[in-house]
Design an enzyme around this catalytic site. Sequence first.
Site, PDB file in Angstrom:
ATOM      1  N   ASP A   1       0.856  -1.176   0.000  1.00 16.85           N
ATOM      2  CA  ASP A   1       0.000   0.000   0.000  1.00 16.85           C
ATOM      3  C   ASP A   1       0.903   1.241   0.000  1.00 16.85           C
ATOM      4  O   ASP A   1       2.068   1.184   0.387  1.00 16.85           O
ATOM      5  CB  ASP A   1      -0.864  -0.038   1.269  1.00 16.85           C
ATOM      6  CG  ASP A   1      -1.632   1.249   1.483  1.00 16.85           C
ATOM      7  OD1 ASP A   1      -2.303   1.695   0.544  1.00 16.85           O
ATOM      8  OD2 ASP A   1      -1.544   1.807   2.599  1.00 16.85           O
TER       9      ASP A   1
ATOM     10  N   ASP B   1      -0.302   5.113   0.740  1.00 19.05           N
ATOM     11  CA  ASP B   1      -0.592   6.158   1.736  1.00 19.05           C
ATOM     12  C   ASP B   1      -0.527   5.618   3.164  1.00 19.05           C
ATOM     13  O   ASP B   1      -1.136   4.599   3.482  1.00 19.05           O
ATOM     14  CB  ASP B   1      -1.989   6.753   1.494  1.00 19.05           C
ATOM     15  CG  ASP B   1      -2.044   7.556   0.203  1.00 19.05           C
ATOM     16  OD1 ASP B   1      -1.243   8.479   0.056  1.00 19.05           O
ATOM     17  OD2 ASP B   1      -2.898   7.238  -0.649  1.00 19.05           O
TER      18      ASP B   1
HETATM   19 MG   LIG Z   1      -2.853   3.285   3.446  1.00 15.21          MG
END
Ligand SMILES: [Mg+2]
Length: 299
Positions: free
Chosen positions: A85, A87
């Site tokens: 992932d 962010d």
């Molecule tokens: Mg995230």
Amino acid sequence: MPQLVVMVGAPLPGGVEDVAATVVGAYGLSPVDGRVLSPDRAMEITLDGIGDAAAIAETLREALPEIDVAVMDEANRRRRVLIADMDATMVVGETIDELAAALGKEAQVSAITERAMRGEIDFEAALDERVAMLAGLDASAIDRVAEGLTYSAGAGALVRTMAAHGARCVLVSGGFDRVTGVVREALGFHADRANHLEVGSDGRLTGRARKPVVDSATKLAMLRETAMAAGVTLAECMAIGDGANDLPMVAAAGFGVAYRAKPTLREATPYRIDHTDLRTALYFQGYEDEEIVALASQR
Ligand SMILES: [Mg+2]
């Protein structure tokens, strides 16, 4: 195949081996060997048998607060695929909130982001609502946010070290492709996948994202596709994230890591990084400092 306890601190306090020996002793196990992975930061202990890994790790966390602990099997220790992932995992913060800040709407948008990442509201509906709030923003603002990102400590070391040892590394994000392209290059990922924001003929965001959106199901699909293309099982894969939309991929991967994660994700995997940086995912896999690429770099 022996079982190993890995402990990582910033730094490791003295006497952690003794605490670990006492804890595993309560499970009828004893340390038979040890190895320093990083002086004063990371070490592993080899056990003389196999116990309940999740239970031992949980007891060790209670006994050693502020230390990241994992109980690993020797088999498949170094993973062949990394799905990450972006962010609040590879980069600090949420890029959609930073885009909203350019329009003075950060408070409204970040409140929705927080609820979506906790899994309290539907991801796609929350994305649509926030993207609509970005309508009218000059698209070049996305590039400025991408260039100004703060990377999580150890992010580049994690990606480049796994890539140097033959892993296929893919960045998959519910954020936006103009940002993931920059992060892919900066950190050394092989590929990236993210949402695409529509830009009007005036160079401004229309307030719509291309459908279908990248959501938790897409992340899981990317894990499966990447594993299949690499010719490895899901057990040989690592996935890492922080939010509720990372849960399916983190739960499916053999080494699914919750990084400074929301409670729903933390509870879904025995592997957590709560106190140290992303290099810890390398120590859990048995890498020593000498093998870690770009150790000196902030990235
Ligand atoms: Mg995230």
